[in-house]
Design a protein around this motif. Structure first.
Motif, mmCIF file in Angstrom:
data_model
loop_
_atom_site.group_PDB
_atom_site.id
_atom_site.type_symbol
_atom_site.label_atom_id
_atom_site.label_comp_id
_atom_site.label_asym_id
_atom_site.label_seq_id
_atom_site.Cartn_x
_atom_site.Cartn_y
_atom_site.Cartn_z
ATOM 1 N N LYS A 168 -12.630 3.357 -0.498
ATOM 2 C CA LYS A 168 -11.804 2.696 -0.889
ATOM 3 C C LYS A 168 -10.462 3.473 -0.957
ATOM 4 C CE LYS A 168 -10.820 0.190 -5.305
ATOM 5 N NZ LYS A 168 -11.272 -0.223 -6.789
ATOM 6 N N LEU A 169 -10.202 4.888 -1.038
ATOM 7 C CA LEU A 169 -9.117 5.441 -1.030
ATOM 8 C C LEU A 169 -8.755 6.486 -0.036
ATOM 9 C CD1 LEU A 169 -9.073 6.662 -4.853
ATOM 10 C CD2 LEU A 169 -7.554 4.829 -3.939
ATOM 11 N N GLN B 147 0.943 -1.136 0.089
ATOM 12 C CA GLN B 147 0.141 -0.021 -0.015
ATOM 13 C C GLN B 147 0.821 1.246 -0.031
ATOM 14 O OE1 GLN B 147 -2.427 -0.631 3.725
ATOM 15 N NE2 GLN B 147 -1.061 0.687 4.749
ATOM 16 N N ASN B 148 0.605 2.185 -0.708
ATOM 17 C CA ASN B 148 1.087 3.496 -0.810
ATOM 18 C C ASN B 148 0.087 4.423 -0.081
ATOM 19 O OD1 ASN B 148 2.967 2.469 -2.422
ATOM 20 N ND2 ASN B 148 1.510 2.643 -4.271
ATOM 21 N N THR B 149 0.638 5.347 1.021
ATOM 22 C CA THR B 149 -0.089 6.129 1.740
ATOM 23 C C THR B 149 0.282 7.582 1.614
ATOM 24 O OG1 THR B 149 -0.986 4.175 3.135
ATOM 25 C CG2 THR B 149 -1.108 6.638 4.081
ATOM 26 N N LEU C 234 -4.749 9.664 1.355
ATOM 27 C CA LEU C 234 -5.079 8.615 0.368
ATOM 28 C C LEU C 234 -4.192 7.308 0.670
ATOM 29 C CD1 LEU C 234 -5.167 11.013 -2.670
ATOM 30 C CD2 LEU C 234 -6.998 10.175 -1.245
ATOM 31 N N THR C 235 -4.783 6.463 0.463
ATOM 32 C CA THR C 235 -4.177 4.994 0.447
ATOM 33 C C THR C 235 -4.694 4.185 -0.813
ATOM 34 O OG1 THR C 235 -4.161 5.101 2.918
ATOM 35 C CG2 THR C 235 -3.820 2.829 1.760
ATOM 36 N N TYR C 236 -3.517 3.641 -1.414
ATOM 37 C CA TYR C 236 -3.840 2.765 -2.611
ATOM 38 C C TYR C 236 -3.193 1.490 -2.238
ATOM 39 C CZ TYR C 236 -3.498 0.726 -7.109
ATOM 40 O OH TYR C 236 -3.390 -0.238 -8.183
ATOM 41 N N LYS C 237 -4.170 0.637 -2.230
ATOM 42 C CA LYS C 237 -3.715 -1.070 -1.722
ATOM 43 C C LYS C 237 -3.565 -1.736 -3.185
ATOM 44 C CE LYS C 237 -5.243 -0.997 3.012
ATOM 45 N NZ LYS C 237 -5.927 -1.721 3.764
ATOM 46 N N PHE C 238 -2.683 -2.699 -3.295
ATOM 47 C CA PHE C 238 -2.790 -3.638 -4.446
ATOM 48 C C PHE C 238 -2.225 -5.123 -3.879
ATOM 49 C CE2 PHE C 238 1.349 -1.788 -4.145
ATOM 50 C CZ PHE C 238 2.243 -2.703 -4.322
#
Length: 299
Positions: free
Chosen positions: A253-254, A39-41, A295-299
């Motif tokens: 989600k974000l 994840q990028n936060t 904002l947090t993007y998870k993959f």
């Protein structure tokens, strides 16, 4: 030492890339042996005041955290790798921009399952920072840390109890620990336990790492991370302790709201304390707090 670190990263990435490449041509779907996620936060918080009777100081902060996992699992063999890169800056009126977070952490755990929840493991950890750190309590600023000053390398065989990805404990009765201080001014005063003029310190002792994460409510989780180390070779009763608590609240989600506190008790880290104009170096409890929405993007 920096060259060795970059070489290690290159090899790790190459192995991962090779595994993924060969997985597409192998007769079995070996891609399932690897699990890659992260994840990028980006966290931002800000406060401003104008003609406010209650008083206040304008402030702003921004933090970015990159948290990646590269895990391999085949039969009883597992290899878990984690990389955490964090950096943050805050600006308080009259003080200018100063960093509030600076972390470079690499973990690698090779394990073989001995029982349902128990593993024989070999563990390696690297931890340092990207930029210089300063103490601002006295006039001007005093350098207290920097890139590879310190850097910690911990390694050794372990026994691991892993109930799930949210609860695990690693114990080692024979762990090596190397402290690097790659800065002339800091090594000359014996910072972080090295002998004055030396740039490294080797320790041998016992270590414990524990991780526990619980879901408090829907979209709210609480994470606990504990690290402890006792050096057999010198004052084993002086235990290095690092405890981190993080609260994650997911809006959608974000968008997330994160709060965290880290407490470090390091007998070898001497912090400059100024009293009555006289500065002396002492080992004191270190505290770092982070709070923000972002904002947090998870993959």
């Amino acid at each position: 030492m920096k060259t060795l670190l970059f070489l290690f990263l290159f090899i790790a990435v190459s192995i991962t890339g090779y595994s993924q490449t060969t997985a597409t041509i192998a007769p079995k779907d070996t891609a399932h042996y690897w699990t890659i996620h992260g994840q990028n936060t980006l966290l931002i918080n800000q406060s401003s005041f104008k003609n406010w009777a209650g008083g206040g100081v304008n402030a702003a902060a921004a933090n970015i955290v990159l948290d990646y996992d590269f895990d391999y699992k085949k039969d009883k063999l597992s290899w878990d790798n984690k990389a955490i890169l964090g950096y943050g800056l805050s600006d308080v009126t009259g003080s200018g921009w100063r960093k509030n977070d600076d972390r470079l952490i690499l973990n690698s755990l090779l394990g073989y399952q001995a029982a349902k929840y128990w593993l024989y493991t070999f563990y390696a950890n690297f931890q340092s920072q990207f930029t210089n750190g300063y103490d601002y309590s006295s006039n001007g600023r005093t350098l207290i840390s920097g890139p590879f000053a310190p850097a910690y390398i911990t390694f050794g065989p372990r026994f691991a109890y892993k109930k799930s990805d949210n609860f695990r404990v690693n114990i080692s009765p024979a762990a090596g620990r190397v402290t690097l201080v790659d800065n002339d001014s800091l090594s000359s005063i014996g910072a972080f336990g090295v002998k004055p003029g030396s740039k490294s310190l080797f320790e041998f002792g016992a270590s414990l790492d524990a991780y526990y994460k619980i879901n408090i409510a829907q979209n709210i989780s609480f994470e606990n991370i504990l690290k402890m180390y006792s050096n057999y070779l010198s004052k084993p009763q002086n235990i290095y302790t690092d405890y981190t608590a993080n609260l994650f609240m997911k809006v959608n989600k974000l968008v997330t709201v994160n709060a965290g506190v880290e407490l470090v008790s390091d007998p070898l880290a001497k912090i400059p304390i100024t009293n009555n104009g006289i500065t002396a170096y002492h080992s004191v409890l270190q505290i770092r707090q982070i709070f923000g929405a972002g904002l947090t993007y998870k993959f």
